[in-house]
Design an enzyme around this catalytic site. Structure first.
Site, PDB file in Angstrom:
ATOM      1  N   HIS A  15       3.052  24.177  38.669  1.00 22.73           N
ATOM      2  CA  HIS A  15       2.990  22.978  38.072  1.00 22.73           C
ATOM      3  C   HIS A  15       3.855  21.947  39.131  1.00 22.73           C
ATOM      4  O   HIS A  15       3.470  20.873  39.380  1.00 22.73           O
ATOM      5  CB  HIS A  15       3.437  22.862  36.846  1.00 22.73           C
ATOM      6  CG  HIS A  15       2.516  23.210  35.756  1.00 22.73           C
ATOM      7  ND1 HIS A  15       1.927  24.393  35.367  1.00 22.73           N
ATOM      8  CD2 HIS A  15       1.565  22.356  35.035  1.00 22.73           C
ATOM      9  CE1 HIS A  15       1.054  24.504  34.449  1.00 22.73           C
ATOM     10  NE2 HIS A  15       0.486  23.212  34.144  1.00 22.73           N
TER      11      HIS A  15
ATOM     12  N   LYS B  50       1.886  29.688  24.399  1.00 20.16           N
ATOM     13  CA  LYS B  50       2.758  29.930  23.218  1.00 20.16           C
ATOM     14  C   LYS B  50       3.634  28.946  23.104  1.00 20.16           C
ATOM     15  O   LYS B  50       4.416  28.890  24.309  1.00 20.16           O
ATOM     16  CB  LYS B  50       3.108  31.467  22.880  1.00 20.16           C
ATOM     17  CG  LYS B  50       3.784  32.086  24.236  1.00 20.16           C
ATOM     18  CD  LYS B  50       5.112  32.618  23.754  1.00 20.16           C
ATOM     19  CE  LYS B  50       5.979  33.053  24.786  1.00 20.16           C
ATOM     20  NZ  LYS B  50       7.419  33.067  24.498  1.00 20.16           N
TER      21      LYS B  50
END
Lengths: 182, 281
Positions: A36, A101
């Site tokens: 990222h 999650k």
């Protein structure tokens, strides 16, 4: 139970409701912290991204290496919150879904509402079961990052739950409220 | 009389322990999960725990890691003072065992060489090694692959003696509540109280090695454990944070004498994949 095939359209993503069980099939891409960071740095420099994010789903995972004959080793989700500072930028580029999650920031949820993206949950720590739904895996960018490289995964009936939908409804908040003081 | 142990034996033991720890969930953790599934009142929560159990069974049967985060390798060595180590450097042997275990066991290499430069060392070394010198002529080796999902949710606070048990309780419950779904509940909560800052953190980690749910032998500490567990399970976080009454399987507290002016408290959180394996040479 809804079955979806990637890439996802904005229309389909906006239909999904918090708590819905979904089986995903098709191509998804992996990316975690380091990938990222590099993608956002590339955007800042005006460079092209190594993958076209339009309609795609990113899975926050750093898999184990495969044993001979396996497409991938254990491959469960990592904590999504570590990607939060980068996520609105990739959603702006057309990303439609994320699998991970854990909690998301208000900024991420705002971007999901605005641009039409959904946050799917997979069971954290169920890496062996989830690996069985991955049929093929290849590194497509940043191979030097090892387990943090971007992989292109072909998945079949990959089981996820809609954690946050495009209206910003959050399963973690609702679940916790329901069972507080139980 | 000194007993000689060749560090090559240590290396081979560590290699095997890295692999078995990552593939085989300890029996006590499995039992605790099964009990939790019976106790959980949320349907989604119960289904989630059952999938966690199925995952662990699959990993053991197919010889693959329970979780892809095979962690930083924490190695506890309890070295008998009558042991003489021969054949090389002990810590190099431990690291060579980690290197071989993570390579030959197809485990993920998650260690970066520097907190800022962040280059993967590609063999999961170096391990974090703690050595205790103990009586006897044995060497006990405990390998704990610790993932970061739960480790990142851990916290430490230097409290004041006046804050006492109530203050500690509040801090532990708040730490777990704030962590929510992130550390992969149902979790095990290791708490270290006393010593100085570093000691509290170290005993919090060691508390995670206790068989799940075995109470502290001191009655007032055992009582505190059960009170904190009850409070944690009232947060509603539940399995994987999806809501429910089993957020933690157990709270394990370890204590140590401390300074007249101190009350250090460390909370080390362990995910449901509470992996550890040991061998005595």
């Amino acid at each position: 139970m809804r079955r979806l095939r990637t890439p996802l359209s904005e229309e389909v993503v906006r239909e999904l409701e918090m708590g819905e069980q979904v089986l995903l099939s098709g191509v998804i891409y992996t990316a975690r912290d380091a990938a990222h960071k590099r993608m956002v740095e590339a955007m800042d420099k005006g460079e092209a991204l190594p993958i076209d994010l339009e309609g795609q789903v990113i899975y926050y995972v750093g898999p184990c290496p495969p044993k001979p004959g396996q497409p991938i080793g254990s491959a469960g989700p990592t904590t999504s919150g570590r990607m939060d500072s980068y996520t609105p930028r990739v959603i702006e580029k057309g990303l439609r879904g994320m699998i991970g999650k854990g909690l998301r920031s208000p900024e991420v949820i705002e971007a999901m509402k605005k641009y039409g993206a959904v946050y799917f949950l997979a069971i954290g720590g169920a890496g062996a079961l989830l690996a069985k739904r991955v049929k093929a895996a290849e590194v497509v960018a940043y191979p030097d990052l090892g387990p943090e490289a971007i992989y292109r995964l072909e998945v079949e009936d990959f089981p996820v739950t809609v954690g946050v939908d495009t209206r910003g409804r959050d399963i973690y908040e609702e679940g916790k409220r329901k069972y507080r003081k139980c | 009389m000194m007993r000689e142990i060749d560090v090559a034996e240590v290396r081979d033991a560590v290699e095997g322990l890295c692999i078995s720890a990552c593939y085989d969930l300890p029996q006590d953790v499995m039992e605790a999960l099964k009990k939790a599934a019976e106790k959980e009142i949320s349907d989604v929560g119960r289904d989630t725990i059952n999938l966690i159990i199925e995952n662990a069974e699959t990993a053991a049967r197919e010889r693959m890691p329970i979780c892809q985060d095979t962690g930083v390798t924490i190695v506890f060595l309890e070295l008998g003072q009558d042991v003489r180590l021969v054949g090389g450097d002990l810590y190099e042997a431990v690291n060579e065992g980690v290197r071989r275990g993570y390579t030959n066991g197809y485990l993920r290499k998650s260690v970066v060489d520097d907190p800022f430069l962040r280059r993967n060392t590609k063999d999961n070394t170096p391990a974090v090694i703690y050595t205790d010198i103990v009586p006897g002529d044995k060497l006990r080796i405990i390998v704990v692959p610790k993932g970061t999902g739960s480790e990142n949710m851990s916290a430490l606070k230097m409290m004041t003696p006046a804050q006492g048990m109530e203050g500690v309780k509040k801090f532990v419950v708040e730490t777990v509540d704030k962590a929510g779904s992130n550390p992969c509940p149902p979790i095990i909560v290791g708490v270290g109280i006393g010593g100085m800052m570093d000691k509290a953190a170290q005993i919090a980690k060691k508390a995670l090695l206790r068989p799940v749910g075995q109470p502290n032998p001191l009655p007032h500490i055992a009582k505190l454990e059960s009170e904190i567990l009850e409070e944690i399970n009232k947060t509603g976080i539940g399995p994987q944070g999806l809501g429910g009454c089993v957020t933690a399987l157990a709270v394990h507290i370890e204590t140590y004498p401390t300074h007249i002016g101190a009350l250090p408290v460390a909370v080390n959180i362990q995910c449901h994949a509470a992996r550890h394996a040991e061998k005595t040479l």
